[in-house]
Design a protein around this motif. Structure first.
Motif, mmCIF file in Angstrom:
data_model
loop_
_atom_site.group_PDB
_atom_site.id
_atom_site.type_symbol
_atom_site.label_atom_id
_atom_site.label_comp_id
_atom_site.label_asym_id
_atom_site.label_seq_id
_atom_site.Cartn_x
_atom_site.Cartn_y
_atom_site.Cartn_z
ATOM 1 N N ARG A 1 46.401 46.923 -29.773
ATOM 2 C CA ARG A 1 47.444 47.508 -30.612
ATOM 3 C C ARG A 1 46.864 47.938 -31.961
ATOM 4 N NH1 ARG A 1 51.242 43.960 -32.285
ATOM 5 N NH2 ARG A 1 50.961 42.723 -30.390
ATOM 6 N N PRO B 1 55.327 55.466 -22.460
ATOM 7 C CA PRO B 1 55.104 54.143 -23.073
ATOM 8 C C PRO B 1 56.383 53.351 -23.299
ATOM 9 C CG PRO B 1 53.950 55.854 -24.311
ATOM 10 C CD PRO B 1 54.808 56.553 -23.301
ATOM 11 N N TYR C 1 47.571 54.023 -24.179
ATOM 12 C CA TYR C 1 48.979 53.610 -24.282
ATOM 13 C C TYR C 1 49.309 53.109 -25.683
ATOM 14 C CZ TYR C 1 50.413 54.308 -19.463
ATOM 15 O OH TYR C 1 50.757 54.889 -18.270
ATOM 16 N N PRO D 1 45.661 42.127 -26.117
ATOM 17 C CA PRO D 1 46.681 43.132 -26.455
ATOM 18 C C PRO D 1 46.837 43.353 -27.957
ATOM 19 C CG PRO D 1 47.566 41.521 -24.902
ATOM 20 C CD PRO D 1 46.229 41.017 -25.330
ATOM 21 N N ILE E 1 47.700 48.658 -14.859
ATOM 22 C CA ILE E 1 47.118 48.261 -16.157
ATOM 23 C C ILE E 1 48.113 48.351 -17.318
ATOM 24 C CG2 ILE E 1 45.305 48.782 -17.840
ATOM 25 C CD1 ILE E 1 43.475 49.554 -15.485
ATOM 26 N N PRO E 2 48.785 49.498 -17.514
ATOM 27 C CA PRO E 2 49.704 49.536 -18.663
ATOM 28 C C PRO E 2 50.826 48.505 -18.555
ATOM 29 C CG PRO E 2 49.857 51.551 -17.333
ATOM 30 C CD PRO E 2 48.657 50.817 -16.872
ATOM 31 N N GLY F 1 40.634 43.387 -23.698
ATOM 32 C CA GLY F 1 41.643 42.679 -22.917
ATOM 33 C C GLY F 1 42.651 41.955 -23.786
ATOM 34 N N VAL G 1 58.356 40.720 -34.808
ATOM 35 C CA VAL G 1 58.460 41.523 -33.583
ATOM 36 C C VAL G 1 57.106 42.122 -33.208
ATOM 37 C CG1 VAL G 1 60.931 41.982 -33.819
ATOM 38 C CG2 VAL G 1 59.301 43.638 -34.721
ATOM 39 N N ASN G 2 56.203 42.227 -34.178
ATOM 40 C CA ASN G 2 54.857 42.711 -33.861
ATOM 41 C C ASN G 2 53.886 41.600 -33.486
ATOM 42 O OD1 ASN G 2 54.394 45.642 -34.022
ATOM 43 N ND2 ASN G 2 55.372 45.418 -36.020
ATOM 44 N N VAL H 1 48.910 36.835 -24.612
ATOM 45 C CA VAL H 1 47.791 36.343 -23.792
ATOM 46 C C VAL H 1 46.929 37.535 -23.375
ATOM 47 C CG1 VAL H 1 49.138 34.394 -22.887
ATOM 48 C CG2 VAL H 1 49.041 36.531 -21.580
ATOM 49 N N PRO H 2 45.666 37.280 -22.970
ATOM 50 C CA PRO H 2 44.798 38.400 -22.583
ATOM 51 C C PRO H 2 45.139 38.995 -21.208
ATOM 52 C CG PRO H 2 43.616 36.311 -22.422
ATOM 53 C CD PRO H 2 44.948 35.999 -23.034
ATOM 54 N N VAL H 3 44.655 40.225 -21.017
ATOM 55 C CA VAL H 3 44.771 40.907 -19.719
ATOM 56 C C VAL H 3 43.413 40.884 -19.037
ATOM 57 C CG1 VAL H 3 45.206 43.121 -18.575
ATOM 58 C CG2 VAL H 3 46.567 42.448 -20.563
ATOM 59 N N VAL I 1 41.458 42.666 -15.837
ATOM 60 C CA VAL I 1 41.586 43.773 -14.892
ATOM 61 C C VAL I 1 40.566 43.614 -13.773
ATOM 62 C CG1 VAL I 1 41.543 46.276 -14.572
ATOM 63 C CG2 VAL I 1 42.397 45.315 -16.727
ATOM 64 N N PRO J 1 54.627 38.591 -31.271
ATOM 65 C CA PRO J 1 55.370 37.637 -30.444
ATOM 66 C C PRO J 1 54.498 36.453 -30.045
ATOM 67 C CG PRO J 1 54.891 39.651 -29.216
ATOM 68 C CD PRO J 1 54.490 39.900 -30.630
ATOM 69 N N ALA K 1 51.581 41.218 -21.261
ATOM 70 C CA ALA K 1 50.689 40.354 -22.040
ATOM 71 C C ALA K 1 50.982 40.432 -23.530
ATOM 72 C CB ALA K 1 49.238 40.746 -21.774
ATOM 73 N N ASP K 2 51.415 41.599 -23.965
ATOM 74 C CA ASP K 2 51.733 41.805 -25.373
ATOM 75 C C ASP K 2 52.846 40.851 -25.812
ATOM 76 O OD1 ASP K 2 51.268 43.087 -27.714
ATOM 77 O OD2 ASP K 2 51.887 45.054 -27.032
ATOM 78 N N VAL L 1 57.324 51.805 -20.003
ATOM 79 C CA VAL L 1 56.363 50.736 -19.718
ATOM 80 C C VAL L 1 56.705 49.473 -20.522
ATOM 81 C CG1 VAL L 1 53.946 50.051 -20.045
ATOM 82 C CG2 VAL L 1 54.491 52.239 -18.972
ATOM 83 N N ARG L 2 57.071 49.683 -21.783
ATOM 84 C CA ARG L 2 57.433 48.545 -22.624
ATOM 85 C C ARG L 2 58.682 47.846 -22.092
ATOM 86 N NH1 ARG L 2 59.195 49.911 -27.612
ATOM 87 N NH2 ARG L 2 57.856 51.754 -27.626
ATOM 88 N N TYR M 1 49.481 45.125 -19.661
ATOM 89 C CA TYR M 1 49.375 45.023 -21.126
ATOM 90 C C TYR M 1 50.747 44.850 -21.767
ATOM 91 C CZ TYR M 1 44.381 45.735 -21.665
ATOM 92 O OH TYR M 1 43.029 45.563 -21.641
#
Lengths: 269, 269
Positions: free
Chosen positions: A114, B110, A144, A110, B140-141, A108, B15-16, B152-154, B156, B18, B147-148, B113-114, B144
């Motif tokens: 990754r 993807p 994903y 992210p 779900i995607p 959970g 950027v990787n 913070v966590p996801v 489900v 955040p 959350a990315d 989705v982003r 994420y």
């Protein structure tokens, strides 16, 4: 615009658009710079991506040419990351009734997801992959993460027929451990015929689910070029139904509450 | 190491990662540079992130201080992106028997989705969010992706009790459209009590699913600070059960094969 500014903009663009070929003219216009300036920028970025161990910037000459960020992450980072996962997962409070291992908190997160994506991408480096295939539910974020770095679509196999997806192909298969008959469904529209795919899932015991996925993918004339599972359970009762796969971690002795988590097949090559 | 090299490395890092506070000493060691050099680098990056319309680099002074990338994406990019989605979705070949709209190809991409994640993150900007909650499968995607950017966590929510998750809280709720009784399950370990959460889902009709999620989240004493759905269906037969939500697109007239896709609530504010 100054070189220093362009380097920030260009780096952001490439790390956010892996495996995407972009013509240099896109950047000359965007940053109002000459082709030779942009070209020098790209050289600097390429060298630094290699230095950081996160891949390289490939250049393609000619009219249809340009530049593309090819992600590839050093083994060193993978080992460190997998080691930290093993330590977290060896906590006995993670053992659930029935001999299962609680790992939803990790899957959970992210940033962990990754990282897992990065490890698989490097394991599958240089393979031609057109799509990433997973089966609902827990493998989805991992799929994903992998697809993101490969710049290919994700195809999610469902457990039940959905009325919202149109005509579908379904198969029945025997789950490896429980020996129960289960169903998998993939809508026809979701995957073109004849693709090269990699399979990603969160957990593998005897391999019944992956075997089921392979059977279903045969109906789509797909070629499975890679199989990646986050965790595999060492299971002495059954023989593994799948031979070729990449796992990050291997869990054993779950039933005895004497949990043991070690490196998976990825570091045994 | 030269400034130009550091800028590439630093930009990639931020950027990787955040919303992650990093002390300057991490970078002075990593790149063997003085604190004042790194500080100047961060000023350049901050200005360029703002110029590109993708957020800013916030600085925190003091011993425990450092820098943090706060993603925030300009409305202009969101509008363009949503416009392109509307055009793609208005294709009549997407209408499935039963009055459903095929959108698995878009949600399987993807990069789309982003982008959807970016739009939601900007819609929820400045809200305190501890976790992103979704319900299996298609949200779900998207969860994420959001959350990315929030770091913070996801969490489900499942449709069925899983033996692999430990003790769980479950509720029954009435699905808005079909008026069927359905179940939702959330393992106790997956969400701490008293969190601020945002709900993310792919599709909303009358809002029964989201209402169910809110009921289940009440059992965890969670505060729902935002609700984001990718697509909402304009449904004249039922009143909407949810008042406050953010949708990217609104679909109407699906039943009549005279499909109409327009901006959702996000651009009506």
């Amino acid at each position: 615009m100054k070189r220093s500014d362009r380097l920030v903009g260009l780096t952001n663009f490439f790390v956010n658009n892996p495996q995407k070929l972009v013509q240099l003219s896109y950047f000359t216009e965007r940053y109002n710079a000459s082709k030779s300036s942009i070209s020098e920028d790209l050289d600097i970025i390429n060298e630094m991506l290699k230095y950081e161990g996160i891949g390289s910037l490939e250049r393609f000459p000619g009219a249809a040419g340009g530049a593309k960020y090819i992600p590839n992450f050093t083994n060193e980072n993978s080992i460190q990351f997998i080691q930290s996962l093993c330590e977290k997962l060896e906590d006995p409070s993670r053992i659930l009734p029935g001999g299962y291992l609680y790992m939803s908190d990790l899957l959970g997160d992210p940033s962990i997801v990754r990282q897992i994506g990065k490890v698989f991408v490097s394991a599958f480096f240089k393979k031609e992959i057109d799509a990433v295939v997973t089966v609902e539910t827990k493998g989805i974020p991992l799929a994903y993460a992998v697809a993101d770095y490969l710049n290919v679509p994700v195809v999610v196999i469902r457990r039940n027929m959905r009325v919202t997806e149109g005509s579908s192909v379904s198969i029945n298969y025997v789950s490896g451990r429980s020996q129960r008959i289960q169903t998998m469904v993939l809508p026809k529209r979701n995957l073109q015929e004849g693709m090269n795919v990699c399979i990603i899932d969160d957990f593998m015991k005897a391999g019944g689910t992956v075997t089921g996925m392979i059977s279903l993918l045969e109906e789509f004339k797909a070629t499975v070029v890679g199989i990646g599972v986050f965790a595999e359970a060492e299971d002495n009762n059954n023989e593994r139904m799948i031979e070729q796969y990449t796992s990050l971690i291997k869990v054993s002795n779950l039933q005895n509450k004497d949990i043991n988590v070690k490196y998976g097949s990825i570091l045994q090559k």
